[in-house]
Design a protein around this motif. Structure first.
Motif, PDB file in Angstrom:
ATOM      1  N   GLN A  24     110.074 142.660   4.620  1.00  0.00           N
ATOM      2  CA  GLN A  24     111.359 142.112   4.196  1.00  0.00           C
ATOM      3  C   GLN A  24     112.504 143.020   4.644  1.00  0.00           C
ATOM      4  O   GLN A  24     113.548 142.548   5.107  1.00  0.00           O
ATOM      5  N   LYS A  25     112.302 144.331   4.525  1.00  0.00           N
ATOM      6  CA  LYS A  25     113.328 145.286   4.944  1.00  0.00           C
ATOM      7  C   LYS A  25     113.569 145.193   6.451  1.00  0.00           C
ATOM      8  O   LYS A  25     114.708 145.172   6.911  1.00  0.00           O
ATOM      9  N   LEU A  26     112.494 145.110   7.223  1.00  0.00           N
ATOM     10  CA  LEU A  26     112.608 145.005   8.677  1.00  0.00           C
ATOM     11  C   LEU A  26     113.322 143.716   9.081  1.00  0.00           C
ATOM     12  O   LEU A  26     114.182 143.719   9.970  1.00  0.00           O
ATOM     13  N   ALA A  27     112.997 142.610   8.420  1.00  0.00           N
ATOM     14  CA  ALA A  27     113.651 141.335   8.720  1.00  0.00           C
ATOM     15  C   ALA A  27     115.135 141.419   8.368  1.00  0.00           C
ATOM     16  O   ALA A  27     115.990 140.936   9.121  1.00  0.00           O
ATOM     17  N   ALA A  28     115.460 142.060   7.223  1.00  0.00           N
ATOM     18  CA  ALA A  28     116.855 142.192   6.802  1.00  0.00           C
ATOM     19  C   ALA A  28     117.655 143.033   7.799  1.00  0.00           C
ATOM     20  O   ALA A  28     118.832 142.765   8.049  1.00  0.00           O
ATOM     21  N   GLU A  29     117.020 144.047   8.389  1.00  0.00           N
ATOM     22  CA  GLU A  29     117.685 144.878   9.390  1.00  0.00           C
ATOM     23  C   GLU A  29     118.099 144.063  10.612  1.00  0.00           C
ATOM     24  O   GLU A  29     119.026 144.428  11.320  1.00  0.00           O
ATOM     25  N   HIS A  30     117.396 142.967  10.843  1.00  0.00           N
ATOM     26  CA  HIS A  30     117.698 142.084  11.968  1.00  0.00           C
ATOM     27  C   HIS A  30     118.507 140.861  11.534  1.00  0.00           C
ATOM     28  O   HIS A  30     118.644 139.891  12.273  1.00  0.00           O
ATOM     29  N   GLY A  31     118.991 140.879  10.294  1.00  0.00           N
ATOM     30  CA  GLY A  31     119.838 139.803   9.799  1.00  0.00           C
ATOM     31  C   GLY A  31     119.088 138.526   9.457  1.00  0.00           C
ATOM     32  O   GLY A  31     119.662 137.434   9.496  1.00  0.00           O
ATOM     33  N   MET A  32     117.828 138.638   9.135  1.00  0.00           N
ATOM     34  CA  MET A  32     117.021 137.465   8.800  1.00  0.00           C
ATOM     35  C   MET A  32     116.294 137.715   7.484  1.00  0.00           C
ATOM     36  O   MET A  32     116.181 138.836   7.033  1.00  0.00           O
ATOM     37  N   SER A  33     115.796 136.619   6.962  1.00  0.00           N
ATOM     38  CA  SER A  33     114.913 136.749   5.803  1.00  0.00           C
ATOM     39  C   SER A  33     113.477 136.672   6.323  1.00  0.00           C
ATOM     40  O   SER A  33     113.227 136.238   7.450  1.00  0.00           O
ATOM     41  N   LEU A  34     112.555 137.081   5.483  1.00  0.00           N
ATOM     42  CA  LEU A  34     111.145 137.009   5.878  1.00  0.00           C
ATOM     43  C   LEU A  34     110.726 135.561   6.107  1.00  0.00           C
ATOM     44  O   LEU A  34     109.950 135.262   7.010  1.00  0.00           O
ATOM     45  N   ALA A  35     111.289 134.637   5.305  1.00  0.00           N
ATOM     46  CA  ALA A  35     110.985 133.211   5.476  1.00  0.00           C
ATOM     47  C   ALA A  35     111.458 132.727   6.848  1.00  0.00           C
ATOM     48  O   ALA A  35     110.781 131.914   7.485  1.00  0.00           O
ATOM     49  N   ASP A  36     112.622 133.220   7.297  1.00  0.00           N
ATOM     50  CA  ASP A  36     113.113 132.841   8.626  1.00  0.00           C
ATOM     51  C   ASP A  36     112.154 133.321   9.715  1.00  0.00           C
ATOM     52  O   ASP A  36     111.859 132.602  10.664  1.00  0.00           O
ATOM     53  N   VAL A  37     111.673 134.544   9.555  1.00  0.00           N
ATOM     54  CA  VAL A  37     110.762 135.118  10.549  1.00  0.00           C
ATOM     55  C   VAL A  37     109.449 134.344  10.587  1.00  0.00           C
ATOM     56  O   VAL A  37     108.928 134.038  11.665  1.00  0.00           O
ATOM     57  N   LEU A  38     108.953 133.990   9.405  1.00  0.00           N
ATOM     58  CA  LEU A  38     107.666 133.293   9.331  1.00  0.00           C
ATOM     59  C   LEU A  38     107.795 131.789   9.524  1.00  0.00           C
ATOM     60  O   LEU A  38     106.788 131.092   9.630  1.00  0.00           O
ATOM     61  N   GLY A  39     109.041 131.287   9.537  1.00  0.00           N
ATOM     62  CA  GLY A  39     109.245 129.852   9.704  1.00  0.00           C
ATOM     63  C   GLY A  39     108.902 129.071   8.461  1.00  0.00           C
ATOM     64  O   GLY A  39     108.448 127.932   8.538  1.00  0.00           O
ATOM     65  N   GLN A  40     109.114 129.682   7.298  1.00  0.00           N
ATOM     66  CA  GLN A  40     108.825 129.024   6.028  1.00  0.00           C
ATOM     67  C   GLN A  40     110.123 128.635   5.354  1.00  0.00           C
ATOM     68  O   GLN A  40     111.184 129.174   5.646  1.00  0.00           O
TER      69      GLN A  40
END
Length: 128
Positions: free
Chosen positions: A38-54
């Motif tokens: 979640q922290k890594l995704a936030a560093e890239h301006g995304m949520s974990l759900a955005d990264v996973l496509g959920q």
């Protein structure tokens, strides 16, 4: 740790404690990994759900040892339709034979008299 001197009861207690510790550590590792992702995704301006496509950001449920009751029951096969009677007893029309499986004794007797099996064929109106 030398376990060769332990009794069976002591070994079972130890096994239970080990399994509990494995579950605890596994849960802890899963939670820590989720936080890091979640922290890594936030560093890239995304949520974990955005990264996973959920659609939601819920963590995945832990794997179950046994499936829920609804999934544990085997799927039921669709019922076969009733077989259609193709041949009728010459004297008692309530008795019939589908033409599958072993021949009933009355069919065997009929054929032994030299008569044709076609003479026993059920009419199509009676079947409907």
């Amino acid at each position: 740790m030398d376990i060769s001197g332990l009794s069976l009861t002591e070994l079972r207690r130890l096994q239970t404690r080990i399994e509990a510790e494995i579950r605890r550590r596994s849960d802890t590792a899963r939670k820590e990994l989720l936080k890091r992702m979640q922290k890594l995704a936030a560093e890239h301006g995304m949520s974990l759900a955005d990264v996973l496509g959920q659609e939601s950001e819920k963590p995945a449920a832990p794997a179950r040892k046994t499936p829920p009751k609804a999934l544990a029951q085997p799927a039921r096969k669709a019922a076969k339709p009733a077989s259609v009677i193709k041949f009728r007893h010459p004297e008692n029309t309530a008795i019939g034979w589908t033409g599958h499986g072993r021949k009933p004794q009355w069919v065997i007797d009929w054929l032994a008299q030299g008569k044709a099996l076609e003479d026993l064929r059920a009419s199509t109106e009676a079947a409907a």
